[in-house]
Design a protein around this motif. Structure first.
Motif, PDB file in Angstrom:
ATOM      1  N   GLU A  50       0.833  -1.204   0.000  1.00 10.12           N
ATOM      2  CA  GLU A  50       0.000   0.000   0.000  1.00 10.12           C
ATOM      3  C   GLU A  50       0.869   1.257   0.000  1.00 10.12           C
ATOM      4  O   GLU A  50       0.619   2.194  -0.757  1.00 10.12           O
ATOM      5  N   ARG A  51       1.885   1.262   0.817  1.00 11.62           N
ATOM      6  CA  ARG A  51       2.788   2.409   0.886  1.00 11.62           C
ATOM      7  C   ARG A  51       3.449   2.655  -0.470  1.00 11.62           C
ATOM      8  O   ARG A  51       3.544   3.798  -0.925  1.00 11.62           O
ATOM      9  N   SER A  52       3.866   1.583  -1.133  1.00 11.76           N
ATOM     10  CA  SER A  52       4.506   1.707  -2.443  1.00 11.76           C
ATOM     11  C   SER A  52       3.549   2.263  -3.492  1.00 11.76           C
ATOM     12  O   SER A  52       3.918   3.124  -4.287  1.00 11.76           O
ATOM     13  N   VAL A  53       2.309   1.772  -3.495  1.00  9.28           N
ATOM     14  CA  VAL A  53       1.327   2.249  -4.476  1.00  9.28           C
ATOM     15  C   VAL A  53       0.994   3.711  -4.221  1.00  9.28           C
ATOM     16  O   VAL A  53       0.861   4.500  -5.158  1.00  9.28           O
ATOM     17  N   LYS A  54       0.877   4.101  -2.964  1.00  9.72           N
ATOM     18  CA  LYS A  54       0.551   5.493  -2.641  1.00  9.72           C
ATOM     19  C   LYS A  54       1.648   6.457  -3.091  1.00  9.72           C
ATOM     20  O   LYS A  54       1.379   7.615  -3.376  1.00  9.72           O
TER      21      LYS A  54
END
Length: 89
Positions: free
Chosen positions: A67-71
């Motif tokens: 999630e952090r990477s996609v954000k």
């Protein structure tokens, strides 16, 4: 919270074309919550929303990192991710 289960990173698109990224352990229920005005405050009043990307993970830590990477992705990169998801669906 269970550390080993089924978790999802997802991207939804609101009626204005804005993307929102999140994670959940029940993707179908989360989409219903967003469309009913619950869940993320960011999406309230911006519905209906539609799921444009989803990826399954087995471990809680992995879904948080994903999630952090996609954000962190730029809009163009998210559009590419969504496009690949739509082709494989």
């Amino acid at each position: 919270m269970k550390r080993h289960d089924t978790f999802y990173v997802y991207i939804v698109e609101d009626k204005n074309g804005t993307y929102y990224t999140g994670y959940t352990n029940d993707l179908e229920e989360r989409i219903k919550l967003h469309n009913n005005g619950y869940g993320a405050k960011f999406l309230r009043g911006k519905g209906p929303i539609k799921l444009v990307y989803g990826k399954e993970y087995r471990y809680y830590k992995n879904v948080l990192n994903a999630e952090r990477s996609v954000k962190k992705l730029r809009r163009r990169e998210k559009e590419e991710l969504v496009g690949r998801y739509a082709k494989n669906k």
